[in-house]
Motif scaffolding. Structure first.
Motif, short mmCIF file in Angstrom:
data_model
loop_
_atom_site.label_atom_id
_atom_site.label_comp_id
_atom_site.label_asym_id
_atom_site.label_seq_id
_atom_site.Cartn_x
_atom_site.Cartn_y
_atom_site.Cartn_z
N ARG A 109 22.86 2.51 1.91
CA ARG A 109 22.17 2.03 3.11
C ARG A 109 20.67 2.28 3.08
O ARG A 109 19.94 1.74 3.90
CB ARG A 109 22.77 2.70 4.34
N GLY A 110 20.23 3.14 2.19
CA GLY A 110 18.81 3.40 2.10
C GLY A 110 18.28 4.43 3.07
O GLY A 110 17.07 4.62 3.15
N ASN A 111 19.16 5.10 3.82
CA ASN A 111 18.69 6.13 4.76
C ASN A 111 18.60 7.51 4.12
O ASN A 111 18.06 8.43 4.72
CB ASN A 111 19.61 6.18 5.98
N LEU A 112 19.11 7.66 2.90
CA LEU A 112 19.03 8.93 2.18
C LEU A 112 18.47 8.66 0.78
O LEU A 112 18.83 7.68 0.12
CB LEU A 112 20.40 9.60 2.07
N LEU A 113 17.59 9.54 0.34
CA LEU A 113 16.97 9.43 -0.98
C LEU A 113 17.22 10.72 -1.73
O LEU A 113 16.84 11.80 -1.28
CB LEU A 113 15.46 9.18 -0.85
N ALA A 114 17.88 10.61 -2.88
CA ALA A 114 18.15 11.77 -3.73
C ALA A 114 17.10 11.84 -4.83
O ALA A 114 16.76 10.82 -5.44
CB ALA A 114 19.55 11.69 -4.34
N ALA A 115 16.58 13.04 -5.06
CA ALA A 115 15.56 13.25 -6.08
C ALA A 115 15.96 14.43 -6.95
O ALA A 115 16.24 15.52 -6.44
CB ALA A 115 14.20 13.51 -5.44
N VAL A 157 0.84 -1.20 0.00
CA VAL A 157 0.00 0.00 0.00
C VAL A 157 0.88 1.25 0.00
O VAL A 157 2.07 1.19 0.34
CB VAL A 157 -0.94 0.03 1.23
N ILE A 158 0.28 2.38 -0.38
CA ILE A 158 0.97 3.66 -0.30
C ILE A 158 0.95 4.13 1.14
O ILE A 158 -0.11 4.34 1.72
CB ILE A 158 0.31 4.70 -1.22
N GLU A 159 2.12 4.28 1.72
CA GLU A 159 2.24 4.70 3.11
C GLU A 159 2.29 6.22 3.23
O GLU A 159 1.72 6.80 4.16
CB GLU A 159 3.51 4.09 3.71
N GLU A 160 2.93 6.89 2.29
CA GLU A 160 3.14 8.33 2.38
C GLU A 160 3.58 8.83 1.02
O GLU A 160 3.92 8.04 0.13
CB GLU A 160 4.22 8.63 3.44
N TYR A 161 3.58 10.15 0.84
CA TYR A 161 4.14 10.72 -0.37
C TYR A 161 4.97 11.94 -0.01
O TYR A 161 4.74 12.60 1.00
CB TYR A 161 3.04 11.08 -1.39
N LEU A 162 5.97 12.21 -0.85
CA LEU A 162 6.87 13.34 -0.66
C LEU A 162 6.59 14.37 -1.73
O LEU A 162 6.34 14.03 -2.89
CB LEU A 162 8.34 12.89 -0.74
N GLU A 163 6.64 15.63 -1.35
CA GLU A 163 6.33 16.71 -2.28
C GLU A 163 7.37 17.80 -2.14
O GLU A 163 7.59 18.35 -1.06
CB GLU A 163 4.93 17.26 -1.99
N ARG A 164 8.03 18.11 -3.22
CA ARG A 164 9.00 19.20 -3.27
C ARG A 164 9.21 19.58 -4.73
O ARG A 164 9.98 18.92 -5.45
CB ARG A 164 10.32 18.77 -2.63
N GLY A 165 8.55 20.59 -5.21
CA GLY A 165 8.65 20.94 -6.61
C GLY A 165 8.12 19.82 -7.50
O GLY A 165 7.18 19.11 -7.15
N VAL A 166 8.73 19.67 -8.65
CA VAL A 166 8.38 18.60 -9.59
C VAL A 166 9.58 17.68 -9.70
O VAL A 166 10.56 17.98 -10.39
CB VAL A 166 8.00 19.17 -10.96
N MET A 167 9.52 16.54 -9.01
CA MET A 167 10.63 15.58 -9.01
C MET A 167 10.53 14.66 -10.22
O MET A 167 9.44 14.24 -10.60
CB MET A 167 10.65 14.81 -7.69
N LYS A 168 11.69 14.33 -10.79
CA LYS A 168 11.74 13.57 -12.03
C LYS A 168 12.38 12.20 -11.88
O LYS A 168 12.02 11.26 -12.59
CB LYS A 168 12.50 14.36 -13.10
N CYS A 169 13.37 12.07 -11.01
CA CYS A 169 14.11 10.81 -10.88
C CYS A 169 14.59 10.68 -9.43
O CYS A 169 14.73 11.68 -8.72
CB CYS A 169 15.29 10.76 -11.85
N ILE A 170 14.85 9.45 -9.01
CA ILE A 170 15.20 9.19 -7.62
C ILE A 170 16.30 8.13 -7.56
O ILE A 170 16.50 7.36 -8.51
CB ILE A 170 13.99 8.69 -6.80
N ALA A 171 17.01 8.09 -6.42
CA ALA A 171 18.03 7.07 -6.19
C ALA A 171 18.32 7.01 -4.70
O ALA A 171 18.49 8.04 -4.05
CB ALA A 171 19.31 7.36 -6.97
N PHE A 172 18.36 5.79 -4.16
CA PHE A 172 18.74 5.57 -2.76
C PHE A 172 20.26 5.50 -2.66
O PHE A 172 20.94 5.06 -3.60
CB PHE A 172 18.16 4.26 -2.23
N ASN A 173 20.77 5.90 -1.50
CA ASN A 173 22.17 5.62 -1.23
C ASN A 173 22.32 4.15 -0.84
O ASN A 173 21.34 3.39 -0.79
CB ASN A 173 22.74 6.55 -0.15
#
Length: 524
Positions: A34-40, A16-32
């Motif tokens: 360990r997965g504690n940081l998400l770059a968008a 299920v969808i737990e949450e959503y993040l909103e900051r401008g218009v994001m196009k692409c993502i990548a985890f570091n």
């Protein structure tokens, strides 16, 4: 969530969808890693780094020279650097902790994807896949570019082909080509428009093996899982294929060179295909045989047990999850928005997807609590029952017997100096300098106010506290005043901050009665 009461038989994939993040218009993502940081990457050219534990923004990287949309983001192995590719044909390397730009280079074509070399903690080499030219190795510090061959005919005299933008008729010489490093970066796997996977030496830029993909369709995506044991390809024939890596993880280049040396008597084409068959073996194929949809951003789960792919159909946000045996186990249906990027958390059963509107959706597992896991004889009751205790059920047990039952060896030495390796990472012993978190970047906030207090900020920056008009002291004057002014007021003494409070029910009743009750007549 309490781990002991989670049903271990549930599938370890999001639901299920737990949450959503909103900051401008994001196009692409990548985890570091360990997965504690998400770059968008955003459409305005900025790169936002989210703290995935708190779901807050840890840092924002913004290059004033770049205003075009970000096409891809990539972390270095230990998270010290981030590579950002943009639609204005640039590659930018950032220092994550300092938030400073290390290098920036402009290419002849806009890079659709860029990946840092995985064999270094502070890499400067990257692999870029431009829009309509062959993949290339770029040294961001020296600004040298080496174009990779995309077919056997490009390697005449062992020379890489020159960069070409267009043919004489104006058409593009290449369709978008996918490429990726192996786990340690000594080999590059390139998927071309002929449905072939080329295995290339990353140093000498020599083709060492060729693997033909069934159907000979254009390869759009190619990626390894985290362990480097399996390779995923996404082709234009609407099929995701998994290949098993037959080469050793360390020393794969030497093993492939040995295989080529053993088959030196064959011609070049047969020799490369023979080496390719010893390098990759087709393991599984995934497709939707009913709808025959194209796939977007397919990838592995963190442990490699699941394969996930997003539907490329417009107007739907569907994510398909298969197990590695090829069985479809779940279809996640999101909002009526097209999916443009997808990533699986390196450790947790969490999937993050990017919609066409620029929102990032976080898909997590819907856990079902299993209370019978607290004790082996625990029994769940549908209704209350009267319980009759045994005669010796609550007898005290001597402490000596407790120690015997637990089997604790009190004489055993406990090692408090050394740490055990992380089972989630095969090379965690080499990650001592890895970034585990980003220090917060503090920004000034509006001063918080306690109930019943008003904060006055003078021009000198001093803060004083006074009683609110709705406090008890104001009631002693015989009336209460409810100020209707805005929360932010400016006067000659500086800026006055007020905190609105809702009147209590008792106060509202008192005001109503005072209005209804006529004023007493004064005696002459």
């Amino acid at each position: 969530m309490n781990a002991p009461i989670i049903d271990p038989l549930q599938g370890d994939f999001p639901e299920v969808i737990e949450e959503y993040l909103e900051r401008g218009v994001m196009k692409c993502i990548a985890f570091n890693r360990r997965g504690n940081l998400l770059a968008a990457g955003c459409s305005d050219g900025s790169c936002v780094i989210w703290d995935f534990e708190t779901r807050g923004i840890a840092k924002e990287l913004k290059d004033k020279d770049c205003v075009a949309a970000i096409t891809s983001v990539c972390w270095s192995k230990y998270g010290h650097r981030i590579l950002v590719s943009a639609a204005d044909k640039t590659l930018t390397l950032w220092d994550v902790v300092k938030g400073e730009r290390i290098a920036r280079i402009a290419l002849q074509q806009a890079p659709l994807q860029a990946r840092l070399h995985p064999g270094s903690s502070t890499p400067s080499l990257c692999l870029a896949c431009p829009l309509s030219s062959a993949p290339m190795i770029v040294d961001l510090l020296t600004e040298t570019i080496t174009v990779l061959p995309v077919s056997l005919s490009d390697t005449g005299n062992d020379a890489a082909p020159p960069v070409r933008n267009k043919f004489s008729d104006g058409s593009a010489p290449y369709t978008p080509t996918a490429a990726c490093f192996n786990k340690y970066g000594d080999l590059i796997y390139v998927g071309n428009s002929k449905g072939e996977i080329l295995i290339i030496n990353s140093i000498s830029i020599e083709i060492l093996g060729i693997v033909s993909v069934p159907g000979s369709a254009v390869i759009k995506n190619i990626v390894f899982n985290r362990s480097g044991r399996y390779l995923l390809t996404n082709s234009n024939d609407r099929t995701i294929r998994i290949y098993e890596n037959l080469l050793p993880l360390k020393g794969g280049l030497a093993a492939l060179g040995k295989a080529n040396h053993e088959s030196a008597e064959q011609d070049d084409d047969e020799k490369l295909k023979s080496a390719g068959s010893r390098s990759l073996a087709l393991f599984q194929e995934f497709q939707d045989s009913i709808t025959r949809v194209h796939w977007k951003a397919p990838c592995f789960s963190g442990d490699g047990e699941w394969v996930v792919g997003g539907s490329a159909s417009k107007g739907e946000h569907k994510i398909y999850i298969w197990d590695r045996a090829g069985h479809l186990v779940k279809i996640l249906e999101g909002p009526k928005e097209a999916l443009i990027d997808l990533a699986w958390h390196p450790i947790k059963p969490v999937v993050v997807s990017v919609s066409l509107t620029g929102l990032v959706y976080i898909w997590a597992k819907d856990y079902t609590e299993n209370w019978s896991a607290f004790a082996p004889d625990f029994k769940e009751l549908e209704e209350n029952e009267e319980y009759v205790e045994r005669e010796d059920e609550f007898d005290l047990v001597p402490e000596t017997e407790k120690v015997k039952d637990l089997g604790i060896n009190e004489d055993e030495d406990i090692d408090i100096l050394n740490t055990d390796g992380d089972s989630d990472f095969s090379d965690s012993d080499m990650s001592q300098g890895e970034i585990r978190f980003l220090p917060p970047d503090p920004c000034p906030d509006v001063p918080e106010m306690e109930d019943g207090l008003v904060v006055n900020t003078s021009k000198e920056g001093e803060i004083s506290e006074t009683e609110s008009p709705l406090s008890e002291e104001a009631g002693q004057n015989g009336h209460l005043t409810n100020h209707e002014s805005s929360p932010l007021e400016e006067d000659t003494g500086g800026m006055r901050l007020k905190r609105k409070r809702m009147p209590s029910e008792k106060f509202m009743d008192f005001e109503t009665e005072s209005i209804k009750k006529p004023p007493p007549k004064s005696k002459p």
